[in-house]
Design a protein around this motif. Structure first.
Motif, PDB file in Angstrom:
ATOM      1  N   GLY A  92      39.850  35.914  54.364  1.00 33.50           N
ATOM      2  CA  GLY A  92      40.924  36.813  54.792  1.00 33.50           C
ATOM      3  C   GLY A  92      40.354  37.974  55.568  1.00 33.50           C
ATOM      4  O   GLY A  92      39.136  38.161  55.613  1.00 33.50           O
ATOM      5  N   SER A  93      41.215  38.770  56.173  1.00 33.06           N
ATOM      6  CA  SER A  93      40.724  39.806  57.080  1.00 33.06           C
ATOM      7  C   SER A  93      41.152  41.227  56.724  1.00 33.06           C
ATOM      8  O   SER A  93      40.612  42.192  57.273  1.00 33.06           O
ATOM      9  CB  SER A  93      41.179  39.487  58.505  1.00 33.06           C
ATOM     10  N   ASP A  94      42.116  41.385  55.808  1.00 38.15           N
ATOM     11  CA  ASP A  94      42.658  42.729  55.565  1.00 38.15           C
ATOM     12  C   ASP A  94      42.096  43.429  54.331  1.00 38.15           C
ATOM     13  O   ASP A  94      42.135  44.650  54.222  1.00 38.15           O
ATOM     14  CB  ASP A  94      44.191  42.645  55.387  1.00 38.15           C
ATOM     15  N   LEU A  95      41.624  42.644  53.375  1.00 38.47           N
ATOM     16  CA  LEU A  95      41.207  43.213  52.092  1.00 38.47           C
ATOM     17  C   LEU A  95      40.257  42.239  51.414  1.00 38.47           C
ATOM     18  O   LEU A  95      40.504  41.034  51.403  1.00 38.47           O
ATOM     19  CB  LEU A  95      42.441  43.429  51.191  1.00 38.47           C
TER      20      LEU A  95
ATOM     21  N   ARG B 282      32.400  44.599  55.114  1.00 35.76           N
ATOM     22  CA  ARG B 282      32.127  44.986  56.509  1.00 35.76           C
ATOM     23  C   ARG B 282      33.198  44.446  57.445  1.00 35.76           C
ATOM     24  O   ARG B 282      33.507  45.037  58.463  1.00 35.76           O
ATOM     25  CB  ARG B 282      30.761  44.438  56.956  1.00 35.76           C
ATOM     26  N   ARG B 283      33.782  43.292  57.093  1.00 37.32           N
ATOM     27  CA  ARG B 283      34.818  42.685  57.927  1.00 37.32           C
ATOM     28  C   ARG B 283      36.212  43.192  57.602  1.00 37.32           C
ATOM     29  O   ARG B 283      37.040  43.350  58.491  1.00 37.32           O
ATOM     30  CB  ARG B 283      34.780  41.157  57.781  1.00 37.32           C
ATOM     31  N   THR B 284      36.470  43.435  56.294  1.00 37.79           N
ATOM     32  CA  THR B 284      37.853  43.766  55.899  1.00 37.79           C
ATOM     33  C   THR B 284      38.093  45.260  55.748  1.00 37.79           C
ATOM     34  O   THR B 284      39.232  45.722  55.789  1.00 37.79           O
ATOM     35  CB  THR B 284      38.209  43.109  54.550  1.00 37.79           C
ATOM     36  N   ASN B 285      37.042  45.997  55.513  1.00 43.15           N
ATOM     37  CA  ASN B 285      37.090  47.462  55.344  1.00 43.15           C
ATOM     38  C   ASN B 285      37.858  47.949  54.117  1.00 43.15           C
ATOM     39  O   ASN B 285      38.108  49.152  53.965  1.00 43.15           O
ATOM     40  CB  ASN B 285      37.668  48.148  56.597  1.00 43.15           C
ATOM     41  N   ARG B 286      38.258  47.021  53.286  1.00 49.62           N
ATOM     42  CA  ARG B 286      38.944  47.446  52.058  1.00 49.62           C
ATOM     43  C   ARG B 286      38.427  46.595  50.896  1.00 49.62           C
ATOM     44  O   ARG B 286      38.181  45.405  51.067  1.00 49.62           O
ATOM     45  CB  ARG B 286      40.461  47.244  52.170  1.00 49.62           C
ATOM     46  N   LEU B 287      38.319  47.228  49.715  1.00 47.84           N
ATOM     47  CA  LEU B 287      37.803  46.515  48.543  1.00 47.84           C
ATOM     48  C   LEU B 287      38.644  46.806  47.312  1.00 47.84           C
ATOM     49  O   LEU B 287      38.890  47.964  46.968  1.00 47.84           O
ATOM     50  CB  LEU B 287      36.343  46.933  48.260  1.00 47.84           C
ATOM     51  N   LEU B 288      39.081  45.724  46.678  1.00 50.03           N
ATOM     52  CA  LEU B 288      39.737  45.825  45.364  1.00 50.03           C
ATOM     53  C   LEU B 288      38.945  44.950  44.392  1.00 50.03           C
ATOM     54  O   LEU B 288      38.663  43.789  44.693  1.00 50.03           O
ATOM     55  CB  LEU B 288      41.192  45.326  45.446  1.00 50.03           C
ATOM     56  N   VAL B 289      38.576  45.519  43.242  1.00 46.68           N
ATOM     57  CA  VAL B 289      37.904  44.730  42.204  1.00 46.68           C
ATOM     58  C   VAL B 289      38.845  44.615  41.008  1.00 46.68           C
ATOM     59  O   VAL B 289      39.371  45.629  40.531  1.00 46.68           O
ATOM     60  CB  VAL B 289      36.571  45.376  41.771  1.00 46.68           C
ATOM     61  N   VAL B 290      39.078  43.398  40.570  1.00 45.31           N
ATOM     62  CA  VAL B 290      39.970  43.153  39.430  1.00 45.31           C
ATOM     63  C   VAL B 290      39.135  42.701  38.243  1.00 45.31           C
ATOM     64  O   VAL B 290      38.429  41.691  38.315  1.00 45.31           O
ATOM     65  CB  VAL B 290      41.031  42.078  39.775  1.00 45.31           C
ATOM     66  N   GLU B 291      39.197  43.463  37.162  1.00 45.54           N
ATOM     67  CA  GLU B 291      38.417  43.170  35.952  1.00 45.54           C
ATOM     68  C   GLU B 291      39.332  43.133  34.741  1.00 45.54           C
ATOM     69  O   GLU B 291      40.098  44.062  34.504  1.00 45.54           O
ATOM     70  CB  GLU B 291      37.348  44.259  35.737  1.00 45.54           C
ATOM     71  N   GLU B 292      39.210  42.067  33.940  1.00 47.52           N
ATOM     72  CA  GLU B 292      39.938  42.016  32.676  1.00 47.52           C
ATOM     73  C   GLU B 292      39.095  42.726  31.627  1.00 47.52           C
ATOM     74  O   GLU B 292      38.313  42.109  30.907  1.00 47.52           O
ATOM     75  CB  GLU B 292      40.211  40.561  32.270  1.00 47.52           C
ATOM     76  N   GLY B 293      39.248  44.037  31.561  1.00 47.89           N
ATOM     77  CA  GLY B 293      38.469  44.823  30.616  1.00 47.89           C
ATOM     78  C   GLY B 293      38.748  46.292  30.847  1.00 47.89           C
ATOM     79  O   GLY B 293      39.355  46.661  31.866  1.00 47.89           O
TER      80      GLY B 293
ATOM     81  N   TYR C  48      31.833  51.465  56.141  1.00 49.53           N
ATOM     82  CA  TYR C  48      32.790  50.399  56.441  1.00 49.53           C
ATOM     83  C   TYR C  48      34.098  50.550  55.677  1.00 49.53           C
ATOM     84  O   TYR C  48      35.040  49.813  55.900  1.00 49.53           O
ATOM     85  CB  TYR C  48      32.192  49.028  56.077  1.00 49.53           C
ATOM     86  N   LEU C  49      34.147  51.467  54.735  1.00 49.93           N
ATOM     87  CA  LEU C  49      35.268  51.501  53.786  1.00 49.93           C
ATOM     88  C   LEU C  49      36.424  52.380  54.249  1.00 49.93           C
ATOM     89  O   LEU C  49      36.251  53.559  54.521  1.00 49.93           O
ATOM     90  CB  LEU C  49      34.772  52.023  52.428  1.00 49.93           C
ATOM     91  N   ASP C  50      37.615  51.763  54.304  1.00 52.64           N
ATOM     92  CA  ASP C  50      38.832  52.549  54.500  1.00 52.64           C
ATOM     93  C   ASP C  50      39.515  52.809  53.158  1.00 52.64           C
ATOM     94  O   ASP C  50      40.213  53.801  52.997  1.00 52.64           O
ATOM     95  CB  ASP C  50      39.812  51.793  55.411  1.00 52.64           C
ATOM     96  N   ASP C  51      39.334  51.890  52.240  1.00 55.37           N
ATOM     97  CA  ASP C  51      39.972  52.063  50.927  1.00 55.37           C
ATOM     98  C   ASP C  51      39.158  51.261  49.898  1.00 55.37           C
ATOM     99  O   ASP C  51      38.604  50.209  50.215  1.00 55.37           O
ATOM    100  CB  ASP C  51      41.418  51.559  50.956  1.00 55.37           C
ATOM    101  N   VAL C  52      39.086  51.770  48.698  1.00 52.17           N
ATOM    102  CA  VAL C  52      38.341  51.093  47.647  1.00 52.17           C
ATOM    103  C   VAL C  52      38.949  51.479  46.300  1.00 52.17           C
ATOM    104  O   VAL C  52      39.207  52.649  46.044  1.00 52.17           O
ATOM    105  CB  VAL C  52      36.831  51.459  47.733  1.00 52.17           C
ATOM    106  N   TRP C  53      39.263  50.486  45.503  1.00 52.94           N
ATOM    107  CA  TRP C  53      39.831  50.773  44.185  1.00 52.94           C
ATOM    108  C   TRP C  53      39.664  49.587  43.247  1.00 52.94           C
ATOM    109  O   TRP C  53      39.203  48.531  43.656  1.00 52.94           O
ATOM    110  CB  TRP C  53      41.286  51.198  44.310  1.00 52.94           C
ATOM    111  N   ARG C  54      40.029  49.821  41.985  1.00 56.11           N
ATOM    112  CA  ARG C  54      39.909  48.729  40.999  1.00 56.11           C
ATOM    113  C   ARG C  54      41.166  48.628  40.156  1.00 56.11           C
ATOM    114  O   ARG C  54      41.902  49.607  39.989  1.00 56.11           O
ATOM    115  CB  ARG C  54      38.683  48.949  40.107  1.00 56.11           C
TER     116      ARG C  54
END
Lengths: 329, 333
Positions: free
Chosen positions: B203-206, B253-264, B285-291
Motif C-alpha cells: 500500500g502507499s498511504d500508511l 519511507r514510501r508511505t510516510n505514516r506508521l501505525l503499530v497495532v499491539e494486543e497488549g 520521512y514521518l508525517d504521522d506515527v501512532w499506535r
C-alpha cells in the motif's frame, strides 16, 4: 537411541594421584579460597564472592565418585565444585579477577562459572538453578542412551525453593540419572535453617520415594562412600538419589557477613572437625603418609596457589571493543 | 486443482511431527501434550508416532519443565516444550531468562541452548485476565532469546521448523484465536528464517505493522479503508525479537505514516519500541506515527467488555480515519 556412548570430557588440569589425592584436592580448594579472600580485600576480585572454606569434603568426596563424562552443576558458592571437578585453578582465578584468560573470558565472574570441558555445567547464581540444570542434563543423558549421571550441588536453604519440589518430583517420575547433593551448612545465608524450615529435609525426599542418605560432610571418605552409592543408584537406571552432607562453612555467607548469627562456640567446635585435619589424621593413622610428607604437600599446594594468584594479577583484561563486536545478542 | 487448506493447529503439529522424524535429538514435552494430545488439540498422535521417550507428559511444574529443557539442550538434545498458556511463562522465568538465555554468553560460547518454548497466548477467548495475556515485553528485553509470532498456518509451520533448527532459545507464540484459522499450506519442506517480517499487503498511504491475530484484523481493516481510497500497507512482523526494523523503515519511507497495532498494554509494550526505532532512524520521512494497543488494565472477562477492550478491525478503521481525516464512503454525516 540406545548404546553406551559417553560424552567426551578432558581430565582434570591439576592431576592428583595416590593416597593423599583427596587431601590434596581439599587443600587446593582451601588455599584457593584463602587467596580469593586476600585478593578480594585488595579490590582485585569484584562484586561479591562466596567461599567454600570448611565445606571442601563435600565437593571433593562427591566428585571422587564420578566417572568421565559425568557432569555437575554447582552453586554461587561454586569455586570448590569447580576445582573438585578438575577445572584449571589458573583459569578460575583469572575469571574471578575478570581477566580475558579466565575460564569464561571474564564474562561470568565468581557466581556464574561454566566449564563443560571439565564437566562443570555451571555455577548457578540463583538458588535452585543447579537443581534444574542437572535434572535437564540427566534427561539428556537418559534420552540419548548414555550411561552418565548428573550431579546437582545446592545448599539446605534450597529445600524451600520451587526448583527443589518441582525438579525432584520431575526427576523421580522420569527415573532420571541425577544425584541431588544437599550441602547442609546449617545457615541459609544469615538465618539458621531450622528457623525457616518446617520438618526435616530428608523427610521431604522420602515422601517422593527417592533413594537417600545423610553423611558426615566434614569427612571426605564418608562423603565419597555415600556418593559412590548414590551415583551407582542413579547410574543403574533406578532413578535419582539424594545425598545430604552435614557440613559447616568457616567463613561468612558472603563478603559482608561477620557471622553474628552463629551459636556460641559453634565455629570453634566445627574447626576442630576441619575436613582437612580429619583426612590428614586418617592418612597418618593408616600409615599412608607421615607428618613430614604432608607438611611438604601443604607447602607445595600453598606455593602453587601463590603462583596462580601472581599470574592472575598479570593477566590482561578483556578488550571492550573486541568483546562487543564479537557478541551479537 | 485446489490444494486442501491447512488449519493453524495442524500446521504446528505437522512441523513438530516432521522435525521429530527428521532429527532424533528433537524431543517434545509438557503438560497433557503426549497421551491427551494437548488442551488445544494441537499435538495429538505425536506420542504414538515418535514414542514416549521423545514425546511425553510432565507434571504441572513450569519451572522444572523449562529448567530441564535448558539442561537437556546443553547435553545434546533439541527440546521443544509447551507452556500451556502464555500467562504461565512467568512461572518459568528464572529458567528462561536467567539460565537458558544467558548461557551462550556467560559460558563464553561453550554451548548454545537449542530450545523452543511453545505457548498459547492472546485474548478474545473469554479466558479472563490470567489466561489471555501476550507477555511479549517481558521477554523482549532479554538478550539471547528470540520470539516468533506467526499469523498464518503456512508461517506457523515454516517458522516452527526454523525455530527448532535455530541453535538458540526461541519463544514460539501461538495465538489462541488463530488455532482454527485455515490457509494455504505452502510446500512441505519450507523452513522460514527467523527475524524477517513480510509485507502481506502492499500500500502507499500508511504502514500498518502488527503480528499474530492483529495481522488478520489489519487486513480486514485495509479492505474496508480501500473502499474509501486509503491504501494501507500491512506488515506482518512474524518475529518479535529480533525485530526486522529494515522492512518497517523501508515501508515508512514510501508511505510516510506508521501505525503499530499491539494486543497488549500501551505502557512497556513492543509497539512503543517500534515507534521509537522509526523516530530515531526515519524521522524525516514521518508525517504521522501512532499506535493502537489495549488500555493499561488487565483483560476483562465479560464478552462485551473483552470485545471493547481489544484492538479489532473496526477500531483500526476508526483510528486510521481519524488520523487521515477521512470519512466513511457511505457516511450520512
Amino acid at each position: 537411541m540406545s548404546g553406551t556412548q559417553r560424552l567426551a570430557a578432558e581430565g582434570p588440569v591439576y592431576e592428583l594421584t595416590g593416597d593423599s589425592a583427596l587431601l590434596e584436592r581439599m587443600l587446593l580448594i582451601r588455599r584457593f579460597e584463602d587467596a580469593v579472600q586476600r585478593l578480594f580485600q585488595r579490590g582485585e576480585v569484584h562484586g561479591t564472592t562466596h567461599l567454600y572454606s570448611g565445606q571442601e569434603a563435600g565437593a571433593v568426596g562427591v566428585c571422587a565418585a564420578l566417572a568421565p563424562g559425568d557432569r555437575a552443576a554447582g552453586t554461587y558458592r561454586g569455586h570448590g565444585h569447580a576445582l573438585a571437578l578438575g577445572v584449571d585453578p589458573q583459569g578460575l582465578m583469572d575469571e574471578l579477577l575478570g581477566r580475558a584468560s579466565g575460564v569464561c573470558g571474564g564474562r561470568a565472574g565468581s557466581m556464574n562459572v561454566v566449564d563443560l570441558r571439565h564437566g562443570l555445567v555451571g555455577c548457578f547464581g540463583i538458588v535452585g538453578g543447579s537443581i534444574a540444570a542437572a535434572t535437564g542434563v540427566a534427561l539428556g543423558f537418559q534420552r540419548r542412551g548414555l550411561e552418565n549421571v548428573a550431579v546437582a550441588f545446592f545448599g539446605e536453604g534450597t529445600s524451600n525453593q520451587a526448583y527443589f519440589a518441582e525438579c525432584l518430583n520431575f526427576a523421580q517420575v522420569l527415573r532420571l540419572p541425577v544425584v541431588f547433593v544437599c550441602e547442609n551448612n546449617r545457615y541459609m545465608e544469615f538465618t539458621p535453617i531450622e528457623d525457616v524450615t518446617a520438618g526435616e529435609i530428608p523427610a521431604r525426599v522420602e515422601a517422593l520415594g527417592l533413594w537417600n542418605r545423610t553423611v558426615d560432610g566434614m569427612d571426605v571418605q564418608a562423603v565419597r562412600a555415600g556418593a559412590s552409592e548414590a551415583v551407582a543408584h542413579a547410574r543403574s537406571g533406578a532413578g535419582p538419589a539424594f545425598l545430604q552432607t552435614l557440613t559447616y562453612r568457616f567463613v561468612g555467607h558472603s563478603r559482608s557477613d561477620p557471622g553474628a548469627y552463629r551459636k556460641p562456640g559453634e565455629l570453634d567446635e566445627m574447626r576442630r572437625r576441619d575436613p582437612l585435619a580429619v583426612e590428614r589424621a586418617r592418612l597418618i593413622e593408616d600409615g599412608a603418609a607421615d607428618e613430614a610428607e604432608l607438611d611438604g604437600l601443604e607447602a607445595r599446594v600453598a606455593a602453587y596457589i601463590d603462583e596462580v594468584a601472581a599470574r592472575a594479577l598479570e593477566a590482561p583484561f578483556p578488550d571492550p571493543e573486541a568483546e562487543f563486536q564479537e557478541y551479537k545478542g | 486443482m485446489s490444494v486442501a487448506e491447512l488449519e493453524f493447529r495442524d500446521a504446528v503439529r505437522d512441523a513438530l511431527d516432521e522435525e521429530l522424524a527428521r532429527d532424533e535429538s528433537v524431543v517434545f514435552f509438557g503438560e497433557d501434550v503426549g497421551k491427551p494430545g494437548g488442551v488445544f488439540a494441537v499435538t495429538g498422535g505425536l506420542q504414538e508416532r515418535h514414542g514416549d521417550r521423545r514425546v511425553f507428559d510432565t507434571p504441572i511444574s513450569e519451572l522444572a519443565i523449562a529448567g530441564a529443557a535448558f539442561g537437556a539442550a546443553i547435553t545434546g538434545l533439541r527440546p521443544v516444550i509447551e507452556i500451556m498458556f502464555g500467562d504461565f511463562l512467568f512461572l518459568a522465568m528464572d529458567s528462561l531468562a536467567n539460565q537458558a538465555a544467558k548461557y551462550w554468553f556467560i559460558s563464553e560460547e561453550q554451548a548454545s541452548v537449542p530450545l523452543v518454548v511453545r505457548s498459547a497466548v492472546g485474548a478474545g477467548g473469554r479466558f479472563g485476565a490470567i489466561h489471555s495475556q501476550t507477555p511479549v515485553p517481558w521477554f523482549q528485553g532479554i538478550p539471547g532469546l528470540k520470539i516468533v509470532a506467526p499469523s498464518t498456518p503456512r508461517d506457523a509451520k515454516a517458522l516452527l521448523k526454523g525455530a527448532i533448527r535455530d541453535d538458540n532459545p526461541v519463544l514460539f507464540l501461538e495465538h489462541k484465536r488463530l488455532y482454527s484459522v485455515k490457509g494455504e499450506p505452502g510446500s512441505s519442506d519450507e523452513v522460514a528464517p527467523l527475524g524477517r517480517a513480510a509485507i502481506v499487503r502492499p500500500g502507499s498511504d500508511l504502514t500498518l505493522v502488527t503480528a499474530m491475530k492483529g495481522v488478520h484484523d489489519a487486513l480486514a481493516a485495509a479492505e474496508e479503508l480501500a473502499t474509501e481510497g486509503i491504501d494501507v500497507e500491512v506488515i506482518d512482523l512474524r518475529t518479535l525479537r529480533p525485530l526486522d526494523r529494515d522492512t518497517v523503515l523501508e515501508s515508512v519511507r514510501r508511505t510516510n505514516r506508521l501505525l503499530v497495532v499491539e494486543e497488549g498494554p500501551r505502557t512497556g509494550g513492543w509497539a512503543g519500541g517500534i515507534l521509537a526505532d522509526v523516530a530515531e532512524d526515519g524521522l524525516e520521512y514521518l508525517d504521522d506515527v501512532w499506535r493502537l494497543t489495549t488500555a493499561d488494565a488487565p483483560i476483562p472477562y465479560s464478552p462485551p467488555l473483552e470485545d471493547a477492550f481489544l484492538p479489532s478491525a473496526e477500531r483500526i478503521v476508526t483510528s486510521v480515519r481519524k488520523h487521515l481525516n477521512s470519512t466513511p464512503v457511505n457516511s450520512t454525516a
